[in-house]
Design a protein around this motif. Structure first.
Motif, PDB file in Angstrom:
ATOM      1  N   UNK A 244      -6.185  12.254   6.494  1.00  9.48           N
ATOM      2  CA  UNK A 244      -7.065  11.227   5.948  1.00  9.48           C
ATOM      3  C   UNK A 244      -6.317  10.223   5.065  1.00  9.48           C
ATOM      4  N   UNK A 245      -6.936   9.046   4.900  1.00  4.85           N
ATOM      5  CA  UNK A 245      -6.288   7.955   4.159  1.00  4.85           C
ATOM      6  C   UNK A 245      -6.190   8.234   2.666  1.00  4.85           C
ATOM      7  N   UNK A 246      -7.133   9.023   2.104  1.00  8.90           N
ATOM      8  CA  UNK A 246      -7.169   9.243   0.664  1.00  8.90           C
ATOM      9  C   UNK A 246      -5.899   9.860   0.116  1.00  8.90           C
ATOM     10  N   UNK A 250      -3.057   8.182  -2.448  1.00  9.25           N
ATOM     11  CA  UNK A 250      -2.640   8.782  -3.708  1.00  9.25           C
ATOM     12  C   UNK A 250      -1.124   8.979  -3.767  1.00  9.25           C
ATOM     13  N   UNK A 251      -0.550   9.452  -2.684  1.00 14.04           N
ATOM     14  CA  UNK A 251       0.892   9.703  -2.670  1.00 14.04           C
ATOM     15  C   UNK A 251       1.691   8.398  -2.731  1.00 14.04           C
ATOM     16  N   UNK A 252       1.211   7.369  -2.042  1.00 13.03           N
ATOM     17  CA  UNK A 252       1.900   6.084  -2.109  1.00 13.03           C
ATOM     18  C   UNK A 252       1.794   5.489  -3.509  1.00 13.03           C
ATOM     19  N   UNK A 253       0.639   5.647  -4.146  1.00 12.96           N
ATOM     20  CA  UNK A 253       0.491   5.211  -5.537  1.00 12.96           C
ATOM     21  C   UNK A 253       1.511   5.888  -6.436  1.00 12.96           C
ATOM     22  N   UNK A 279      -3.693   3.065   6.603  1.00  6.82           N
ATOM     23  CA  UNK A 279      -4.707   2.335   5.831  1.00  6.82           C
ATOM     24  C   UNK A 279      -4.558   2.649   4.342  1.00  6.82           C
ATOM     25  N   UNK A 280      -4.392   3.941   4.005  1.00  2.00           N
ATOM     26  CA  UNK A 280      -4.215   4.323   2.609  1.00  2.00           C
ATOM     27  C   UNK A 280      -2.943   3.756   2.006  1.00  2.00           C
ATOM     28  N   UNK A 281      -1.861   3.758   2.776  1.00  2.00           N
ATOM     29  CA  UNK A 281      -0.580   3.222   2.302  1.00  2.00           C
ATOM     30  C   UNK A 281      -0.683   1.721   2.037  1.00  2.00           C
ATOM     31  N   UNK A 282      -1.286   0.992   2.965  1.00  4.85           N
ATOM     32  CA  UNK A 282      -1.407  -0.460   2.807  1.00  4.85           C
ATOM     33  C   UNK A 282      -2.248  -0.795   1.574  1.00  4.85           C
ATOM     34  N   UNK A 283      -3.324  -0.049   1.366  1.00  5.39           N
ATOM     35  CA  UNK A 283      -4.155  -0.301   0.181  1.00  5.39           C
ATOM     36  C   UNK A 283      -3.339  -0.117  -1.096  1.00  5.39           C
ATOM     37  N   UNK A 284      -2.586   0.979  -1.183  1.00  9.26           N
ATOM     38  CA  UNK A 284      -1.781   1.229  -2.382  1.00  9.26           C
ATOM     39  C   UNK A 284      -0.745   0.132  -2.604  1.00  9.26           C
ATOM     40  N   UNK A 285      -0.079  -0.292  -1.537  1.00 17.89           N
ATOM     41  CA  UNK A 285       0.933  -1.348  -1.650  1.00 17.89           C
ATOM     42  C   UNK A 285       0.311  -2.637  -2.167  1.00 17.89           C
TER      43      UNK A 285
END
Length: 370
Positions: A244-246, A250-253, A279-285
Motif C-alpha cells: 500500500x501507498x501509506x 511514511x518511509x520516503x518521508x 503514489x506514496x513516494x511521489x506525494x512525500x517528494x
C-alpha cells in the motif's frame, strides 16, 4: 379445494420425438458436436425452443462423467491483478460452456488445512480441474501439497523462498503430469526499467521492494539486485511490509527528513515495486519540495487504471492480467483434453510467462546533476 399441478419438465426423449430423431442425436446437438447435419441440428433446436427444454446438469454429469465446472482458489482478493485475472478466467470458461466455482483466501494466512478443506469442498462438487492463484510462498506450497487427482494450473511467479523445482518435488510423478504453471515475466519487467533508467544516466537509485512473502516481490528484488551489478548502478533497498501507498509515503518521508538533517544526497531515481508505492513516494517528494521528474524520477509496476492521469503521469510496467487469466484457462483446457497445447514466447523455470512491458510516461527523465 383445487390443487395446482407442477408443470412437468420436458425430457430429452420428448425433444427427440418432436424432432423425429434419436435421443443420442439430441445429446450431440446439446453438446455442440460437429457430427450432426445442419438440417437435423435445426430441427432439434426448433423442438428444444418449442418445448422449452433445458438440459439437466446432473444428467449431463452422469452421462459424460464431467460437470463442466472448475474450482478456483485465489489469494490477493484485495488487489487489482488477481481480481482482473479471475474475471478473465471466468469469461473464457463461460465461452467454453464451463462454470467457475471460486474460493477467496488471505494470501499470507491461508493454512494447509484451509486449502485442503476447500479442495475437499470442490471435490464434492465434482469439479473437473483446478486453477490456483498462488501469489505467496505459503499458497504455492499448499497448492503443491494438495491431494487432488484432477488437473491443476498454478498461477505464480518464478522465484521465492521456495523454488519452482522444490514445489514440483512435493507432487507425485502422476500428479506432475497434470500440472501447468503460468505467470508474468517479472524479471523482464525489471530489466526494462533498468534499461530505461540506464539510458537516462541514473546511477544512484532507491528501490522500494514489496512484501517478502509475495513471490512477485521476491522475483523483482532478485532481478533488480543482479541488474544493478550488471549495469553498475548503486542502489539501496527500502523493504516494505505491504503493497500500500501509506507505508511507502511514511518511509520516503523518513528518508527525506534524514537527508535534510544529515546533509545527505538525494537519489536521482526511485524504483517502486508497484504503482501504489509510487503514489506514496511521489506525494512525500512533492510535500518536501522535491519535483518529479526534474529532481527525482519515479517508476512503478502494474500500470493500474489511472496511472496515465497521475501528476506526473507514471512510468510503469504493464502486466496484462487479462492475458494471464486466459493463459491459465488455456492450460487447464489442454490438460482436460479440450484444446491444443499452448505455446509461449518466453518461459523460465517451467513457468509459461506473459510479457511485462515498460510504459514510458513523464515521471522519468535524465538524471539530475547533484
Amino acid at each position: 379445494m383445487s390443487t395446482r399441478k407442477t408443470a412437468k419438465r420436458p425430457s430429452i426423449f420428448e425433444v427427440a420425438k418432436r424432432a423425429g430423431v434419436s435421443h443420442q442425436t439430441v445429446s450431440r446437438v446439446i453438446n455442440h458436436s460437429p457430427n450432426v447435419a445442419q438440417a437435423t441440428r435445426a430441427k432439434v433446436e426448433q423442438a428444444i425452443d418449442e418445448l422449452g427444454y433445458r438440459p439437466s446438469n446432473s444428467a449431463r454429469a452422469l452421462a459424460s462423467r464431467t460437470t463442466r465446472t472448475i474450482g478456483v482458489i485465489a489469494g490477493g482478493q484485495r488487489f487489482y491483478g488477481p481480481v482482473s485475472s479471475l474475471a478473465a478466467i471466468e469469461t473464457m470458461a463461460r465461452e467454453h460452456g464451463m462454470f467457475v466455482s471460486v474460493a477467496m483466501v488471505h494470501e499470507a494466512l491461508c493454512s494447509q488445512e484451509e486449502f485442503d478443506n476447500l479442495c475437499d469442498m470442490f471435490g464434492q462438487q465434482g469439479v473437473d480441474g483446478y486453477i490456483f492463484l498462488t501469489p505467496t510462498d505459503v499458497m504455492l506450497q499448499s497448492a503443491c501439497r494438495a491431494k487432488v487427482t484432477q488437473p491443476r494450473v498454478l498461477v505464480t511467479s518464478t522465484h521465492g523462498k521456495m523454488s519452482i523445482q522444490e514445489g514440483m518435488r512435493l507432487l507425485g510423478a502422476e500428479q506432475r503430469r497434470k500440472v501447468s504453471l503460468v505467470g508474468v515475466d517479472q524479471w523482464g519487467g525489471m530489466e526494462g526499467i533498468m534499461r530505461l533508467i540506464d539510458k537516462f544516466g541514473h546511477r544512484n537509485v532507491l528501490l522500494f521492494a514489496g512484501p517478502t512473502q509475495w513471490r512477485d516481490a521476491a522475483t523483482r528484488l532478485l532481478a533488480w539486485n543482479k541488474l544493478c551489478t550488471q549495469y553498475g548502478v548503486n542502489s539501496i533497498t527500502v523493504q516494505c511490509s505491504v503493497w500500500e501507498s501509506g507505508e511507502a509515503y511514511q518511509r520516503m518521508n523518513h528518508i527525506l527528513e534524514n537527508i535534510g538533517s544529515n546533509g545527505g544526497r538525494l537519489p536521482t531515481c526511485v524504483v517502486c515495486s508497484n504503482d501504489q508505492m509510487a503514489i506514496g513516494v511521489i506525494r512525500a517528494l512533492l510535500e518536501h519540495g522535491v519535483h518529479v521528474p526534474q529532481d527525482v524520477s519515479v517508476t512503478g509496476f502494474d500500470d493500474m487504471p489511472g496511472m496515465s492521469n497521475l501528476f506526473p503521469p507514471l512510468t510503469t510496467v504493464r502486466q496484462d492480467f487479462d492475458d494471464l487469466g486466459t493463459m491459465a484457462m488455456r492450460e487447464l483446457l489442454y490438460l482436460l483434453g479440450e484444446g491444443d497445447e499452448p505455446g509461449y514466447t518466453m518461459s523460465r523455470h517451467g513457468v509459461g510467462l506473459a510479457p511485462a512491458d515498460v510504459i514510458v510516461r513523464q515521471s522519468v527523465r535524465e538524471a539530475a546533476r547533484r
